[in-house]
Scaffold this motif. Structure first.
Motif, PDB file in Angstrom:
ATOM      1  N   PRO A  55      31.292 -58.517 -10.117  1.00 43.47           N
ATOM      2  CA  PRO A  55      30.592 -57.267  -9.781  1.00 43.47           C
ATOM      3  C   PRO A  55      29.316 -57.078 -10.608  1.00 43.47           C
ATOM      4  O   PRO A  55      29.324 -57.254 -11.829  1.00 43.47           O
ATOM      5  N   ASP A  56      28.237 -56.697  -9.944  1.00 44.46           N
ATOM      6  CA  ASP A  56      26.992 -56.433 -10.660  1.00 44.46           C
ATOM      7  C   ASP A  56      27.138 -55.295 -11.660  1.00 44.46           C
ATOM      8  O   ASP A  56      26.468 -55.274 -12.697  1.00 44.46           O
ATOM      9  N   ARG A  57      27.996 -54.338 -11.351  1.00 47.42           N
ATOM     10  CA  ARG A  57      28.150 -53.203 -12.269  1.00 47.42           C
ATOM     11  C   ARG A  57      28.677 -53.659 -13.627  1.00 47.42           C
ATOM     12  O   ARG A  57      28.402 -53.018 -14.651  1.00 47.42           O
ATOM     13  N   LEU A  58      29.401 -54.785 -13.658  1.00 51.12           N
ATOM     14  CA  LEU A  58      29.868 -55.336 -14.922  1.00 51.12           C
ATOM     15  C   LEU A  58      28.817 -56.242 -15.552  1.00 51.12           C
ATOM     16  O   LEU A  58      28.689 -56.295 -16.775  1.00 51.12           O
ATOM     17  N   LEU A  59      28.043 -56.936 -14.724  1.00 49.15           N
ATOM     18  CA  LEU A  59      26.938 -57.728 -15.258  1.00 49.15           C
ATOM     19  C   LEU A  59      25.911 -56.838 -15.947  1.00 49.15           C
ATOM     20  O   LEU A  59      25.236 -57.258 -16.891  1.00 49.15           O
ATOM     21  N   ASP A  60      25.803 -55.598 -15.490  1.00 56.45           N
ATOM     22  CA  ASP A  60      24.866 -54.660 -16.110  1.00 56.45           C
ATOM     23  C   ASP A  60      25.260 -54.313 -17.547  1.00 56.45           C
ATOM     24  O   ASP A  60      24.449 -53.739 -18.287  1.00 56.45           O
ATOM     25  N   GLU A  61      26.498 -54.644 -17.938  1.00 59.03           N
ATOM     26  CA  GLU A  61      26.946 -54.384 -19.310  1.00 59.03           C
ATOM     27  C   GLU A  61      26.456 -55.445 -20.292  1.00 59.03           C
ATOM     28  O   GLU A  61      26.610 -55.282 -21.501  1.00 59.03           O
ATOM     29  N   LEU A  62      25.889 -56.543 -19.781  1.00 55.98           N
ATOM     30  CA  LEU A  62      25.415 -57.597 -20.668  1.00 55.98           C
ATOM     31  C   LEU A  62      24.345 -57.057 -21.608  1.00 55.98           C
ATOM     32  O   LEU A  62      23.443 -56.346 -21.179  1.00 55.98           O
ATOM     33  N   PRO A  63      24.429 -57.412 -22.881  1.00 57.99           N
ATOM     34  CA  PRO A  63      23.400 -56.951 -23.824  1.00 57.99           C
ATOM     35  C   PRO A  63      22.086 -57.660 -23.589  1.00 57.99           C
ATOM     36  O   PRO A  63      22.053 -58.784 -23.070  1.00 57.99           O
TER      37      PRO A  63
ATOM     38  N   THR B  26      27.540 -52.824  -1.676  1.00 56.34           N
ATOM     39  CA  THR B  26      27.743 -53.064  -3.097  1.00 56.34           C
ATOM     40  C   THR B  26      26.938 -54.303  -3.473  1.00 56.34           C
ATOM     41  O   THR B  26      26.048 -54.714  -2.723  1.00 56.34           O
ATOM     42  N   SER B  27      27.187 -54.896  -4.608  1.00 56.51           N
ATOM     43  CA  SER B  27      26.466 -56.105  -5.005  1.00 56.51           C
ATOM     44  C   SER B  27      27.337 -56.930  -5.943  1.00 56.51           C
ATOM     45  O   SER B  27      28.119 -56.391  -6.730  1.00 56.51           O
ATOM     46  N   ALA B  28      27.182 -58.248  -5.841  1.00 57.02           N
ATOM     47  CA  ALA B  28      27.969 -59.179  -6.646  1.00 57.02           C
ATOM     48  C   ALA B  28      27.113 -60.373  -7.006  1.00 57.02           C
ATOM     49  O   ALA B  28      26.315 -60.845  -6.190  1.00 57.02           O
ATOM     50  N   ASN B  29      27.272 -60.866  -8.229  1.00 56.70           N
ATOM     51  CA  ASN B  29      26.557 -62.070  -8.647  1.00 56.70           C
ATOM     52  C   ASN B  29      25.051 -61.948  -8.428  1.00 56.70           C
ATOM     53  O   ASN B  29      24.377 -62.916  -8.098  1.00 56.70           O
ATOM     54  N   ARG B  30      24.533 -60.725  -8.590  1.00 57.53           N
ATOM     55  CA  ARG B  30      23.119 -60.410  -8.373  1.00 57.53           C
ATOM     56  C   ARG B  30      22.697 -60.718  -6.934  1.00 57.53           C
ATOM     57  O   ARG B  30      21.545 -61.097  -6.673  1.00 57.53           O
ATOM     58  N   GLN B  31      23.627 -60.559  -5.997  1.00 59.85           N
ATOM     59  CA  GLN B  31      23.366 -60.742  -4.582  1.00 59.85           C
ATOM     60  C   GLN B  31      23.869 -59.520  -3.827  1.00 59.85           C
ATOM     61  O   GLN B  31      24.805 -58.843  -4.268  1.00 59.85           O
TER      62      GLN B  31
ATOM     63  N   LEU C  76      35.316 -58.521   1.555  1.00 59.94           N
ATOM     64  CA  LEU C  76      34.058 -58.323   0.828  1.00 59.94           C
ATOM     65  C   LEU C  76      33.150 -59.502   1.134  1.00 59.94           C
ATOM     66  O   LEU C  76      33.477 -60.643   0.801  1.00 59.94           O
ATOM     67  N   ASP C  77      32.018 -59.240   1.783  1.00 55.47           N
ATOM     68  CA  ASP C  77      31.049 -60.289   2.114  1.00 55.47           C
ATOM     69  C   ASP C  77      29.930 -60.291   1.079  1.00 55.47           C
ATOM     70  O   ASP C  77      29.267 -59.268   0.866  1.00 55.47           O
ATOM     71  N   VAL C  78      29.707 -61.433   0.445  1.00 58.97           N
ATOM     72  CA  VAL C  78      28.580 -61.612  -0.468  1.00 58.97           C
ATOM     73  C   VAL C  78      27.552 -62.487   0.244  1.00 58.97           C
ATOM     74  O   VAL C  78      27.880 -63.571   0.741  1.00 58.97           O
TER      75      VAL C  78
ATOM     76  N   PHE D  46      35.273 -53.857  -8.229  1.00 56.35           N
ATOM     77  CA  PHE D  46      33.956 -53.356  -7.868  1.00 56.35           C
ATOM     78  C   PHE D  46      33.890 -51.832  -7.890  1.00 56.35           C
ATOM     79  O   PHE D  46      32.855 -51.247  -7.584  1.00 56.35           O
ATOM     80  N   GLY D  47      34.988 -51.183  -8.253  1.00 56.04           N
ATOM     81  CA  GLY D  47      35.010 -49.732  -8.254  1.00 56.04           C
ATOM     82  C   GLY D  47      34.911 -49.142  -6.864  1.00 56.04           C
ATOM     83  O   GLY D  47      34.481 -47.997  -6.691  1.00 56.04           O
ATOM     84  N   LEU D  48      35.327 -49.914  -5.859  1.00 51.89           N
ATOM     85  CA  LEU D  48      35.254 -49.455  -4.473  1.00 51.89           C
ATOM     86  C   LEU D  48      36.422 -48.539  -4.153  1.00 51.89           C
ATOM     87  O   LEU D  48      37.500 -48.647  -4.749  1.00 51.89           O
ATOM     88  N   PRO D  49      36.260 -47.620  -3.210  1.00 54.16           N
ATOM     89  CA  PRO D  49      37.347 -46.710  -2.841  1.00 54.16           C
ATOM     90  C   PRO D  49      38.577 -47.468  -2.348  1.00 54.16           C
ATOM     91  O   PRO D  49      38.458 -48.517  -1.707  1.00 54.16           O
ATOM     92  N   GLU D  50      39.754 -46.923  -2.657  1.00 56.43           N
ATOM     93  CA  GLU D  50      40.993 -47.519  -2.193  1.00 56.43           C
ATOM     94  C   GLU D  50      41.172 -47.339  -0.689  1.00 56.43           C
ATOM     95  O   GLU D  50      41.879 -48.116  -0.050  1.00 56.43           O
ATOM     96  N   ARG D  51      40.526 -46.343  -0.142  1.00 55.17           N
ATOM     97  CA  ARG D  51      40.591 -46.066   1.297  1.00 55.17           C
ATOM     98  C   ARG D  51      39.436 -45.180   1.680  1.00 55.17           C
ATOM     99  O   ARG D  51      38.839 -44.506   0.829  1.00 55.17           O
ATOM    100  N   LEU D  52      39.113 -45.177   2.946  1.00 60.73           N
ATOM    101  CA  LEU D  52      38.115 -44.273   3.488  1.00 60.73           C
ATOM    102  C   LEU D  52      38.772 -43.418   4.568  1.00 60.73           C
ATOM    103  O   LEU D  52      39.607 -43.899   5.335  1.00 60.73           O
ATOM    104  N   VAL D  53      38.397 -42.169   4.598  1.00 63.76           N
ATOM    105  CA  VAL D  53      38.857 -41.279   5.656  1.00 63.76           C
ATOM    106  C   VAL D  53      37.641 -40.819   6.442  1.00 63.76           C
ATOM    107  O   VAL D  53      36.498 -41.051   6.029  1.00 63.76           O
ATOM    108  N   ALA D  54      37.857 -40.200   7.573  1.00 65.42           N
ATOM    109  CA  ALA D  54      36.745 -39.699   8.374  1.00 65.42           C
ATOM    110  C   ALA D  54      35.884 -38.808   7.516  1.00 65.42           C
ATOM    111  O   ALA D  54      36.362 -37.832   6.946  1.00 65.42           O
ATOM    112  N   GLY D  55      34.622 -39.171   7.370  1.00 67.51           N
ATOM    113  CA  GLY D  55      33.709 -38.341   6.600  1.00 67.51           C
ATOM    114  C   GLY D  55      33.482 -38.822   5.183  1.00 67.51           C
ATOM    115  O   GLY D  55      32.644 -38.292   4.468  1.00 67.51           O
ATOM    116  N   GLY D  56      34.258 -39.858   4.727  1.00 65.70           N
ATOM    117  CA  GLY D  56      34.019 -40.342   3.378  1.00 65.70           C
ATOM    118  C   GLY D  56      35.218 -41.018   2.778  1.00 65.70           C
ATOM    119  O   GLY D  56      36.156 -41.392   3.470  1.00 65.70           O
TER     120      GLY D  56
END
Length: 324
Positions: free
Chosen positions: A100-108, A263-268, A288-290, A312-322
């Motif tokens: 996940p890019d969100r974890l790559l963003d933690e790199l110093p 979302t984004s993964a591996n800077r893609q 999940l398609d990269v 990736f911090g993605l929702p466990e489920r989606l309902v109508a409207g979100g």
């Protein structure tokens, strides 16, 4: 805790606090070596355990960070010898997992005295690079990453591996040649580079066409030499016709009840897909398609299973409207 040379005098909580500062970059290093996010996690834990047990051997001749990298590299080599003694073949890496890019963003941010001067380079975390690296034998893989990604001098790599400098230099040349065999000839053909407005628009159209299962629209976005794989499921499909044939066999066309989250993964760029479940009255994680985008077209699609969503911090489920 005082200077690095005082490691033998600190307690475990203090030692852990110092080591934890380097967790993310060590995890990325192990991920490059192993290709698996989960194996990298296990190896970082093993690295910290070994470091604690051997803390009195740290003599301060290198930085604490470099010392941890040495331990982590050897832990990776030990794991590869035990679990995967043979390199990948045929362009397929069934154990590949996305990062996940969100974890790559933690790199110093790199600093002047760090051994990994190019550790955060975008092209060395992209899936195309990871796949190519996995085709190298473990020691050649270590040499390539230590020399070309982390920027270590040949003498330091030789010391770590117990080899001569000449052996390390020869291994590096073989590794670079091996990488060229598994990467497109031109760098721009395998790295997507910085995402621009054109790429974002292409990803949006890909997402819309996928939700609509509009195969002709998707086909128009694919390069003639597009690649498609779905690790750990075996099978690497090369070329537009082969990819479309696989999608037809899997019954993708006509599938209904899809939703998507970018979302984004591996800077893609990446897209998480959800499928409607009548029993749950919600859209549940599907795949999940990269994407790798070059020249305004999709050059590669790597599809991962829904067990990656939580990372990736993605929702466990989606309902109508979100999201639920």
């Amino acid at each position: 805790m005082g200077a690095d040379t005082m490691l033998g005098e600190v307690d475990e909580p203090a030692f852990t606090g110092v080591a934890e500062r380097h967790r993310r970059e060590l995890h990325v290093h192990c991920y490059r070596m192993l290709g698996s996010f989960e194996d990298a996690e296990d190896t970082v834990q093993e690295t910290f355990l070994r470091a604690w047990r051997r803390r009195e051997t740290f003599e301060g001749r290198s930085t604490f960070r470099a010392w941890l990298y040495r331990i982590a590299t050897n832990a990776c080599l030990d794991l590869l010898a035990k679990r995967r003694p043979e390199p990948a073949t045929g362009g397929e890496v069934r154990w590949l997992q996305p990062y996940p890019d969100r974890l790559l963003d933690e790199l110093p941010a790199g600093d002047a005295d760090a051994p990994e001067t190019a550790a955060v380079a975008r092209e060395t975390i992209e899936l195309a690079y990871l796949v190519a690296v996995q085709h190298l034998a473990p020691r050649s893989r270590a040499v390539l990453i230590l020399r070309d990604v982390l920027g270590w001098p040949a003498k330091d790599v030789a010391e770590l591996l117990g080899d001569s400098v000449n052996s390390v230099n020869s291994a590096l040349q073989r590794a670079r040649a091996g990488m060229r065999e598994h990467l497109p000839a031109e760098r721009q053909d395998w790295t997507g580079g910085e995402e621009d407005a054109g790429t974002r628009e292409l990803v949006r159209r890909f997402t819309d066409a996928s939700v609509a299962t509009d195969i002709p629209a998707l086909a128009a976005m694919l390069r003639d030499d597009v690649r498609f794989s779905m690790p750990p499921t075996p099978g690497l499909h090369l070329g537009r016709d082969a990819v479309l044939s696989n999608w037809a066999e899997e019954g993708f066309e006509g599938m209904t009840g899809l939703r998507a989250v970018p979302t984004s993964a591996n800077r893609q760029p990446a897209v998480a897909f959800y499928l409607w479940n009548a029993g749950e009255q919600a859209y549940l994680p599907l795949t999940l398609d990269v994407l790798r985008v070059t020249g305004g077209a999709i050059a590669e699609i790597t599809t991962f299973h829904s067990d990656r969503f939580a990372r990736f911090g993605l929702p466990e489920r989606l309902v109508a409207g979100g999201a639920a």
